[in-house]
Every structure is written in structure tokens, then in C-alpha cells.
Design an enzyme around this catalytic site. Structure first.
Site: not given
Length: 467
Positions: A137-138, A161, A214, A235-236, A269, A366
Site C-alpha cells: 500500500w505504501n 493483487k 514483508s 522486494e522485501l 522501504c 525495520e
């Protein structure tokens, strides 16, 4: 009709006041199957569509994004809380990315000749099919664009999704593709719960999956993709270090660090989550940072005077406050802020923490919020060691007036990206991605278009020379 286990609707909740704005029904299993089938059918023709025509679609999407930048910006702000000016900038960045792949995609996908001792050989870059894109969502538009632009240009089709708290942004992107002239099934949005994703990954019609999210979500998706022998990119997130060397311009470094940390209310991130400063300038640097924090205006994200917006949700602000409390309990020094703001909405004070030791719970975490964590180190080598003392490896920054010195430090940081005298940023032509537990694969740049294509070798020899 069989339905999914989760029947509650997807909701838009405005984090500025925690009011529910709109609800969407989730899809049934039958509806999901129909959308996958449509995507697979669309791929059969989209893969044969001339690249120049695919580029026309991307240019059309970019044009719509620019013409509706304020409307779309407001939608993102209402759904996840970021400053309107940040939302509009995000929409414009997306337009630039679509144009970038429209302008360069045909060249990137051209046959690549190979040197060979006999005859000739080349790589033919061919699309692989339906992609499942799972996004957070960011950055509700940018996250979509990073995967959609290169892969649609490559001839793949896409199912999105999106995060459950930005459904209007998810739906409007499908509407924009339709308005731009995308054939039915080339790009579709799915309102589904996370519990249904493994089933989609296992579907034989879906050929690959990309996720930003995440670490646990990434591990789950990687496992599901590997089990089904499918390509994935992840990308976590990260715990990026911003190193300030003792020859840096303190004012410039502090300004960049503060703005980078409060960008998107700290929910980025590649935000500088660990600011590492050489001891000789650390105290002076902290005083500049504290003054800048005290001057920040917290408030309505639609107000252009606001510096710091609310977090994305009630849960988000509670989680960050809890992390700060645990950090202080574990011995960290609270220099500024650290508390919930007594007003409606998901607001917290901008916060500064120092004296964070390796045994502190936040040392390896984080923190996804406006929390500035400052570390004082003795020298350059200690700064590098601390920067690498994390399982993450996404981005990072080095500030110094000595370019050669800064580049030498950057080479020793174990991340996918390092920026000199700038916080980790975003540009269409620059690759984005990490290493270690921050994931694998690259988006944007030429690299982004090669992740989900078949680099097919074609070897040509004369019949009498064949072997």
C-alpha cells in the site's frame, strides 16, 4: 456458488480520521477463475501484438496519469494517508516509467547477437504468459507500475493483487488501462484475500509471480513459486543505512536524512532507517536534526503546509509506537517525540532515538514510521561494519565531500543500491532491488524488462557445418 473463506468486504479507511470511505466485495472462486482464463486468452494475442502497438498503450496510460494527477493523488492520500504533494509526484513518476518502457522497450527486446565460432547465434526475448503481481500500500500506484510497465511491454499479461487498504487505487488502474485501450484481460485487478494467493501461484495458467512486501510474505511466495517451478522476484523491505562521514556537509546531510526519513511518514522501504555518523561530528549533526524535527508540521495530508502525514492505518501507528516503547525499555535514549498524538487519525510524533545497542530489539528490526535512529561510530570502518550488521540489503547512502572516499565506502556496503550524497531514490532508468533478506530480482531500467521473458537461444549454421 463456492466462495472464498473470507467474505468480509475490502474497505477504504481514511487514516487522517479513521473513517470508512468505501467497500468492495471480494471475488468468488468462480470469478477468479474467469479472470485468470481471460488473462491467459489475452496473452495468446498480446504476445503477437507488435511492440510498437504495445508501446502505444503504455504512452496512452502515461498521458492519462498526467492529465488526472491531482484526482489520482487525492485518491492515494485518502486511502493511505501520504502528503498530497507526495501522491502527485508518485503519479507523475509512474507516467515517466510507462513512457520510459514505451520509448525504449522495443530496443531492449531486440534480438541480442552472440559471438560464436561457427555460424551465428542470438537471444530472442519472448514473453512467458500471465504474471501475478502482489503489491503493498505504501506507493499504491508506483508499486503497480514497476511491474506492469516493463512486463506489458514485453508481451506478458498481468493480474494484480493489491494491498487490501488501497482498493480504490487498485481498481482505478484497471479502469485507466481500459480507458487507454488495453485489450480485455491484458491487465486486471483482483479483490482477493491473502489466503487465496498460494492457490493462484499453483494455477498452471499463471507463469510467474512478483511481490513487494514483508519478509514472511516473500518467503511464503518464494516457497509456493519454487514448489510449482515458477520464476519469482521479491522486494522485501530494508533497514537502510545512511552513513555520514566526518568530512560531510553537516547541514546538507542532516536535511537529506530528515526529509528521507519522514518521506511517506517513514513508510518507505529505502528510507534511511539507520543514520550512522562518525563521532567527531555526531553531536553537531544531532542538534541540526533535532531542530529540523522540532520545525516539522504534522497535520492534514491535503494541506500543502503539512510536513508529516498520518501513518497508513490505526494498526500501523500502534505497531510503531510499540517498537519505540520497546526500544526505550531496552536502553535506547529518546531524544525527541516518541508518542501518539492526541487527535483523530493515525498520527504519531516524529521521533529521534539514539544509543541503540546490538541487544536492543529494534537493532535488527525495520521501523516503518517516522522514527530517526542515530548511531555514533568511531571511524569509517566501524560505520561500514554497522551498516552491514543487518539481514537486509536494499539501499543505502554515503555522505562525504570526497567522492572517491564515498564510492570506496559504497563498494563495501552489502546492498542492492547505494547513493552518494543523496538518499536512496527512484528513477525509471535506474535498477531497483536488493540482496540478502531484502529479496532478489530487479525492477526499472533495462534489467526490469528481462526478469520475466524467455531469453531463447537461436543458433544458425549451414547444413554441412551443423554439429
Amino acid at each position: 456458488m463456492k466462495t472464498l473463506s473470507m467474505t468480509s468486504p475490502v474497505k477504504t479507511v481514511n487514516p487522517f480520521n479513521n473513517e470508512i470511505l468505501r467497500e468492495f466485495d471480494i471475488l468468488t472462486d468462480e470469478q477468479i477463475d474467469q479472470k485468470i482464463e481471460l488473462a491467459d486468452l489475452a496473452f495468446q494475442s498480446w504476445r503477437k501484438t507488435p511492440k510498437a502497438k504495445r508501446a502505444q498503450l503504455l504512452h496512452a496510460v502515461a498521458k492519462i496519469l498526467r492529465s488526472r494527477k491531482v484526482e489520482l493523488g487525492k485518491l492515494a492520500t485518502l486511502e493511505m494517508g501520504k502528503l498530497l504533494k507526495e501522491s502527485i509526484a508518485e503519479v507523475l513518476l509512474c507516467a515517466d516509467i510507462f513512457d520510459y518502457y514505451a520509448d525504449n522497450g522495443e530496443r531492449f527486446l531486440a534480438d541480442h547477437p552472440l559471438d560464436t565460432k561457427m555460424g551465428s547465434a542470438f537471444l530472442s526475448y519472448e514473453p512467458i504468459g500471465v504474471l501475478l503481481s502482489i503489491q503493498p500500500w505504501n506507493f499504491p500506484f508506483y508499486q503497480i507500475t514497476r511491474s506492469a510497465a516493463p512486463n506489458l511491454m514485453a508481451g506478458n499479461t498481468m493480474l494484480l493483487k493489491h494491498a487490501s487498504n488501497v482498493p480504490q487505487c487498485a481498481q482505478i488502474m484497471e479502469d485507466i488501462f481500459e480507458e487507454a485501450g488495453a485489450p480485455a484481460g491484458v491487465y486486471q485487478n483482483l479483490f482477493i484475500p491473502g489466503s487465496s494467493i498460494d492457490k493462484l501461484v499453483a494455477d498452471k495458467r499463471i507463469k510467474a509471480v512478483t511481490l513487494t512486501g514483508s519478509e514472511p510474505a516473500g518467503a511464503s511466495i518464494a516457497s509456493a513459486a519454487g514448489k510449482n517451478v515458477k520464476k519469482s522476484t521479491l522486494e522485501l523491505g530494508g533497514s537502510d543505512a545512511l552513513i555520514v562521514l566526518n568530512d560531510a556537509n553537516i547541514e546538507q546531510a542532516a536535511e537529506a536524512a530528515v526529509r528521507g526519513r519522514i518521506w511517506n511518514a517513514g513508510q518507505v522501504c529505502v528510507s534511511p532507517k539507520r543514520v550512522i555518523v562518525e563521532a567527531g561530528i555526531a553531536d553537531a549533526f544531532l542538534e541540526v536534526v533535532k531542530a529540523k524535527f522540532q520545525a516539522l508540521v504534522v497535520g492534514d495530508p491535503l494541506d500543502e503546509k503539512t510536513d508529516l502525514a498520518p501513518l497508513s492505518s490505526e494498526k500501523a501507528v500502534q505497531d510503531v509506537i510499540r517498537q519505540v516503547e520497546k526500544a526505550v525499555f531496552g536502553g535506547a535514549r529518546l531524544v525527541y517525540g516518541g508518542h501518539r498524538i492526541d487527535r483523530p487519525g493515525a498520527f504519531m510524533e516524529p521521533t529521534i532515538l539514539t544509543d541503540i545497542q546490538p541487544d536492543n530489539v529494534v537493532y535488527q528490526q525495520e521501523v516503518f514510521g517516522p522514527v530517526f535512529m542515530l548511531y555514533k561510530v568511531k571511524n569509517e570502518q566501524e560505520a561500514i561494519t554497522l551498516a552491514n550488521a543487518t539481514e537486509f540489503g536494499l539501499g543505502g547512502s554515503v555522505f562525504s565531500t570526497n567522492e572517491a572516499r564515498a564510492v570506496n565506502v559504497a563498494r563495501q556496503i552489502d546492498t542492492g543500491m547505494v547513493y552518494i550524497n543523496h538518499v536512496t531514490g527512484i528513477a525509471p532508468e535506474l535498477p531497483f532491488g536488493g540482496t540478502k533478506h531484502s529479496g532478489y530480482g530487479r525492477e526499472q531500467s533495462p534489467a526490469g524488462i528481462y526478469e520475466f521473458v524467455n531469453a531463447k537461444l537461436i543458433r544458425v549454421t549451414q547444413p554441412q557445418n551443423a554439429y
